[in-house]
Write a protein that holds these residues in place. Structure first.
Motif, PDB file in Angstrom:
ATOM      1  N   ALA A  39       0.873  -1.397  -0.141  1.00  0.00           N
ATOM      2  CA  ALA A  39      -0.034  -0.069  -0.119  1.00  0.00           C
ATOM      3  C   ALA A  39       0.753   1.274  -0.045  1.00  0.00           C
ATOM      4  O   ALA A  39       0.544   2.166  -0.783  1.00  0.00           O
ATOM      5  N   VAL A  40       1.998   1.229   0.910  1.00  0.00           N
ATOM      6  CA  VAL A  40       2.761   2.695   0.843  1.00  0.00           C
ATOM      7  C   VAL A  40       3.541   2.498  -0.391  1.00  0.00           C
ATOM      8  O   VAL A  40       3.695   3.744  -0.875  1.00  0.00           O
ATOM      9  N   ILE A  41       4.050   1.872  -0.976  1.00  0.00           N
ATOM     10  CA  ILE A  41       4.515   1.627  -2.424  1.00  0.00           C
ATOM     11  C   ILE A  41       3.735   2.261  -3.406  1.00  0.00           C
ATOM     12  O   ILE A  41       3.981   2.803  -4.162  1.00  0.00           O
ATOM     13  N   GLN A  42       2.465   1.753  -3.412  1.00  0.00           N
ATOM     14  CA  GLN A  42       1.464   2.312  -4.448  1.00  0.00           C
ATOM     15  C   GLN A  42       1.379   3.978  -4.144  1.00  0.00           C
ATOM     16  O   GLN A  42       1.185   4.470  -5.120  1.00  0.00           O
ATOM     17  N   GLU A  43       1.377   4.229  -2.815  1.00  0.00           N
ATOM     18  CA  GLU A  43       1.041   5.630  -2.576  1.00  0.00           C
ATOM     19  C   GLU A  43       2.189   6.456  -2.832  1.00  0.00           C
ATOM     20  O   GLU A  43       1.832   7.531  -3.540  1.00  0.00           O
ATOM     21  N   LEU A  44       3.326   5.983  -2.628  1.00  0.00           N
ATOM     22  CA  LEU A  44       4.375   6.798  -3.180  1.00  0.00           C
ATOM     23  C   LEU A  44       4.526   6.994  -4.726  1.00  0.00           C
ATOM     24  O   LEU A  44       4.968   8.029  -5.221  1.00  0.00           O
ATOM     25  N   GLU A  45       4.402   5.814  -5.517  1.00  0.00           N
ATOM     26  CA  GLU A  45       4.208   6.091  -6.796  1.00  0.00           C
ATOM     27  C   GLU A  45       3.238   6.853  -7.297  1.00  0.00           C
ATOM     28  O   GLU A  45       3.622   7.667  -8.316  1.00  0.00           O
ATOM     29  N   THR A  46       2.102   6.858  -6.679  1.00  0.00           N
ATOM     30  CA  THR A  46       1.300   7.903  -7.216  1.00  0.00           C
ATOM     31  C   THR A  46       1.520   9.249  -6.955  1.00  0.00           C
ATOM     32  O   THR A  46       1.481  10.278  -7.943  1.00  0.00           O
ATOM     33  N   ALA A  47       2.096   9.394  -5.580  1.00  0.00           N
ATOM     34  CA  ALA A  47       2.693  10.627  -5.423  1.00  0.00           C
ATOM     35  C   ALA A  47       3.693  11.302  -6.316  1.00  0.00           C
ATOM     36  O   ALA A  47       3.788  12.469  -6.545  1.00  0.00           O
ATOM     37  N   PHE A  48       4.664  10.360  -6.391  1.00  0.00           N
ATOM     38  CA  PHE A  48       5.784  10.788  -7.154  1.00  0.00           C
ATOM     39  C   PHE A  48       5.274  11.003  -8.788  1.00  0.00           C
ATOM     40  O   PHE A  48       5.831  12.037  -9.320  1.00  0.00           O
ATOM     41  N   LYS A  49       4.435  10.351  -9.314  1.00  0.00           N
ATOM     42  CA  LYS A  49       3.923  10.863 -10.457  1.00  0.00           C
ATOM     43  C   LYS A  49       3.286  12.126 -10.719  1.00  0.00           C
ATOM     44  O   LYS A  49       3.584  12.889 -11.480  1.00  0.00           O
TER      45      LYS A  49
END
Length: 86
Positions: A41-51
């Motif tokens: 979940a954290v990886i997915q949120e980081l990926e979304t935020a980075f994009k």
């Protein structure tokens, strides 16, 4: 310049417990790996935020790091890697 961050999530069991509720709480540790689920979940949120910020990054999930006071002990095993390109 390369910037690296290490994030230690301390309360994975409590986070998952809040997300799945009291019935699912019995599954934590038996069927569900609370650390892996929160990590995903954290990886997915980081990926979304980075994009959304236009950040190009590689997010690495590793095993084998341990914080010893202010010293980081490292014996890494790469579990997951994602390339984020906005």
């Amino acid at each position: 310049m390369v910037v690296m961050l290490v994030i230690e999530i301390i309360n994975t069991r409590e986070v998952l417990r809040k997300r799945i509720g009291p019935l699912g709480d019995r599954l934590i540790g038996r069927v569900l790996d609370h650390e892996a689920e929160v990590e995903k979940a954290v990886i997915q949120e980081l990926e979304t935020a980075f994009k959304s910020f236009g950040i190009e990054a590689r997010i690495l999930s590793v095993e084998g790091m341990e914080l010893m006071g202010s010293r980081l002990e490292v014996s890494l095993k790469l579990r997951e890697q994602r390339q984020v390109i906005p």
